[in-house]
Design an enzyme around this catalytic site. Structure first.
Site: not given
Ligand code: G3P
Length: 217
Positions: A87
């Site tokens: 990633k």
């Molecule tokens: O993995 C990246 C992403 O899904 C982050 O999610 O909830 O931290 O915006 P969030």
């Protein structure tokens, strides 16, 4: 649409995997830190355990931001298990690194994507997945699902092979709307996946069926 779980929590990964509908896992440094994982050996061991639980792509994020550091780290991550996807953040050196990984047969997930322009660059570099963060877009008062639709439309029109991995999912409705928008993958917290199960009429109906079943015994 494939279902990935967006967590580094082993219990949640096991629970989602036990449902039989899990296709992969995504993590990020915040999710890993939340599990208290510290040091290179612990990180490696954790990714190996995740790969042993789930038979599908597991995104492991690099910490570096220079081309050299990203390549160095990505090679180490990719060597942990055949299912590891490196990633890489959507930055200039990240795009260069994604192209390098593509040329060297290492799958990538381009993360922190917030615009169609960024998604085009990721696809041009040959990213396996592009991760638009729809929940964070919604948080800033824009429509995250519209971006998913736009990227899916562009990739279809241009014949890009990069898969649209809708990330930053916050609720079950996000999952449904991503499916409508044609996302290839939705990576979700366990709570959003389990939220798909819920409907009050299901609960009421089941209650009645069970009560009636009792009268037949
Ligand atoms: O993995 C990246 C992403 O899904 C982050 O999610 O909830 O931290 O915006 P969030």
């Amino acid at each position: 649409m494939k279902f990935f779980i967006d967590t580094a929590n082993l219990a949640q990964i096991r629970e989602a995997n036990d449902l039989g509908i899990l296709d992969g896992v995504t993590t990020n440094p915040s999710l890993m830190a939340k599990e208290g994982i510290k040091g290179k050996d612990a990180v490696t061991a954790h990714y190996r355990t995740i790969c042993e639980i789930v038979d599908g792509p597991v995104s492991a994020e690099v910490f570096g931001t220079s081309f050299e550091d990203i390549i160095e780290e990505g090679k180490v991550l990719a060597a942990i298990h055949k299912n590891i996807v490196v990633k890489v953040p959507m930055i200039k050196d990240g795009i260069k690194a994604i192209k390098w990984f593509t040329d060297n047969g290492i799958p990538t997930n381009c993360t922190l994507v917030f615009s169609a322009g960024q998604a085009i660059l990721a696809a041009k570099a040959g990213a396996t997945y592009v991760s638009p963060f729809l929940g964070r877009i919604d948080d800033s008062c824009w429509d995250g699902v519209e971006l998913i639709e736009q990227i899916v439309g562009i990739y279809n029109a241009q014949g890009f092979m990069t898969e649209v991995l809708a990330a930053s999912i916050r609720n079950p409705l996000h999952i449904v709307r991503c499916a409508e928008a044609g996302a290839d993958v939705c990576t979700c917290p366990l709570s959003s996946i389990l939220g798909l199960l819920k409907h009050p009429l299901t609960d009421l109906g089941l209650q009645q069926f069970l009560a009636d079943a009792k009268t037949m015994q």
